[in-house]
Design a protein around this motif. Structure first.
Motif, PDB file in Angstrom:
ATOM      1  N   PRO A  68       0.793  -1.238   0.000  1.00  0.00           N
ATOM      2  CA  PRO A  68       0.000   0.000   0.000  1.00  0.00           C
ATOM      3  C   PRO A  68       0.821   1.282   0.000  1.00  0.00           C
ATOM      4  O   PRO A  68       0.359   2.322  -0.463  1.00  0.00           O
ATOM      5  N   SER A  69       2.044   1.216   0.542  1.00  0.00           N
ATOM      6  CA  SER A  69       2.902   2.409   0.547  1.00  0.00           C
ATOM      7  C   SER A  69       4.355   1.993   0.423  1.00  0.00           C
ATOM      8  O   SER A  69       4.734   0.876   0.807  1.00  0.00           O
ATOM      9  N   ILE A  70       5.170   2.892  -0.089  1.00  0.00           N
ATOM     10  CA  ILE A  70       6.596   2.601  -0.214  1.00  0.00           C
ATOM     11  C   ILE A  70       7.248   2.530   1.165  1.00  0.00           C
ATOM     12  O   ILE A  70       8.154   1.741   1.397  1.00  0.00           O
ATOM     13  N   GLY A  71       6.752   3.339   2.095  1.00  0.00           N
ATOM     14  CA  GLY A  71       7.276   3.288   3.452  1.00  0.00           C
ATOM     15  C   GLY A  71       7.091   1.926   4.093  1.00  0.00           C
ATOM     16  O   GLY A  71       7.940   1.473   4.871  1.00  0.00           O
ATOM     17  N   LEU A  72       5.993   1.258   3.771  1.00  0.00           N
ATOM     18  CA  LEU A  72       5.733  -0.077   4.317  1.00  0.00           C
ATOM     19  C   LEU A  72       6.792  -1.066   3.846  1.00  0.00           C
ATOM     20  O   LEU A  72       7.205  -1.965   4.597  1.00  0.00           O
ATOM     21  N   ILE A  73       7.251  -0.920   2.607  1.00  0.00           N
ATOM     22  CA  ILE A  73       8.292  -1.804   2.075  1.00  0.00           C
ATOM     23  C   ILE A  73       9.548  -1.715   2.929  1.00  0.00           C
ATOM     24  O   ILE A  73      10.129  -2.727   3.334  1.00  0.00           O
ATOM     25  N   LEU A  74       9.957  -0.490   3.228  1.00  0.00           N
ATOM     26  CA  LEU A  74      11.161  -0.291   4.049  1.00  0.00           C
ATOM     27  C   LEU A  74      10.938  -0.765   5.474  1.00  0.00           C
ATOM     28  O   LEU A  74      11.809  -1.404   6.079  1.00  0.00           O
ATOM     29  N   GLY A  75       9.754  -0.457   6.013  1.00  0.00           N
ATOM     30  CA  GLY A  75       9.469  -0.791   7.402  1.00  0.00           C
ATOM     31  C   GLY A  75       9.509  -2.281   7.679  1.00  0.00           C
ATOM     32  O   GLY A  75      10.046  -2.713   8.704  1.00  0.00           O
ATOM     33  N   VAL A  76       8.962  -3.070   6.767  1.00  0.00           N
ATOM     34  CA  VAL A  76       8.929  -4.522   6.967  1.00  0.00           C
ATOM     35  C   VAL A  76      10.228  -5.177   6.510  1.00  0.00           C
ATOM     36  O   VAL A  76      10.847  -5.953   7.248  1.00  0.00           O
ATOM     37  N   ASN A  77      10.665  -4.847   5.289  1.00  0.00           N
ATOM     38  CA  ASN A  77      11.773  -5.577   4.672  1.00  0.00           C
ATOM     39  C   ASN A  77      13.125  -5.299   5.308  1.00  0.00           C
ATOM     40  O   ASN A  77      14.003  -6.166   5.288  1.00  0.00           O
ATOM     41  N   TYR A  78      13.287  -4.108   5.851  1.00  0.00           N
ATOM     42  CA  TYR A  78      14.571  -3.803   6.490  1.00  0.00           C
ATOM     43  C   TYR A  78      14.438  -3.690   8.006  1.00  0.00           C
ATOM     44  O   TYR A  78      14.967  -4.517   8.739  1.00  0.00           O
TER      45      TYR A  78
END
Length: 255
Positions: free
Chosen positions: A77-87
């Motif tokens: 849903p958001s690009i921030g979510l990608i960073l928050g979970v994946n890293y």
């Protein structure tokens, strides 16, 4: 047998890993957003701390292994979510369990990265640099300004791979091991969502390994089993590509 925590346990690669490890007789602590032993949101600082606390309670502060499978893709849903979970969801969780792994039996961990992360080794994205500086606010600010989820995904997987290699040096001196698996395209709900997305479907469809197919979760789970076993006792800080030759095709002369 060992007590092993697995994030992203409810589906995809994480579910396959759990099935393999449970069949081998290990005791599992499944971690996911829902439908798990530990239900927590790894995209937030509060959720990560809750996941750490509940995991430590479940294992009585003694853990033999962690498999960090939780991740989201370009259709998040958001690009921030990608960073928050994946890293940050991976690194903060592993950092919080270090002492429990030290108390366990030859503690070890496996991070599920991605072949996509390797393509940025020569020129890391500024977002990756912010993640590696552990500056979540700065990384999320960059994410909000970005309109490229593919770059954010690759940056997150590059950064988490670098984190794993750095941490493996420190861990090795403590008798712990940490390795990374870099899958290529794997037939999971995450991959299906990308295929079905009008923005990314064509590129994903054309992202085909030399072997001419996508992998299946069981093939990644087999790699995890090896890296958690005594057969890999001298393997530490390595990146295991399970990608059908995709990395070799894209980076033939770089390794």
């Amino acid at each position: 047998m060992s007590t092993i925590a697995v994030t992203g346990a409810a589906s995809g690669i994480g579910a396959a890993v759990c099935q393999h490890l449970e069949a081998a007789g290990h005791t599992l602590i499944r971690v996911d957003l829902r439908n798990a032993d530990v239900n927590a949101d790894l995209s937030t600082a509060e959720g990560r701390q809750a996941a750490i606390a509940q995991t430590l309670e479940a294992c009585n502060n003694r853990l033999d292994a962690v498999v960090a499978c939780a991740g989201v893709g370009v259709t998040a849903p958001s690009i921030g979510l990608i960073l928050g979970v994946n890293y940050f969801g991976v690194t903060e969780y592993l950092d919080g369990l270090e002492d429990a792994l030290t108390a366990g039996c030859n503690g070890k961990a496996v991070i599920i990265g991605s072949v996509a992360g390797s393509h940025m080794v020569a020129t890391p994205h500024p977002m990756a640099a912010a993640m590696l500086e552990n500056d979540e606010a700065k990384a999320l600010q960059m994410a909000e300004q970005s309109e490229n989820p593919s770059a954010a995904y690759a940056a997150s997987k590059y950064a988490v791979t670098v984190y794993g290699r750095r941490k493996s040096v420190e861990w090795g001196k403590r008798g712990l091991r940490l390795n990374i698996i870099a899958p290529g395209a794997v037939e999971t709900p995450l991959h299906k969502a990308s295929l079905d997305d009008a923005r990314f479907g064509e590129a994903v469809k054309n992202f085909v390994a030399p072997m001419g197919r996508a992998g299946v979760p069981d093939e990644i789970a087999d790699g995890v089993g090896f890296l958690l076993s005594d057969k890999s006792a001298f393997v530490n800080g390595s990146v295991l590509f399970i990608d059908g030759g995709m990395d070799a095709m894209v980076r033939t002369n770089t390794f």
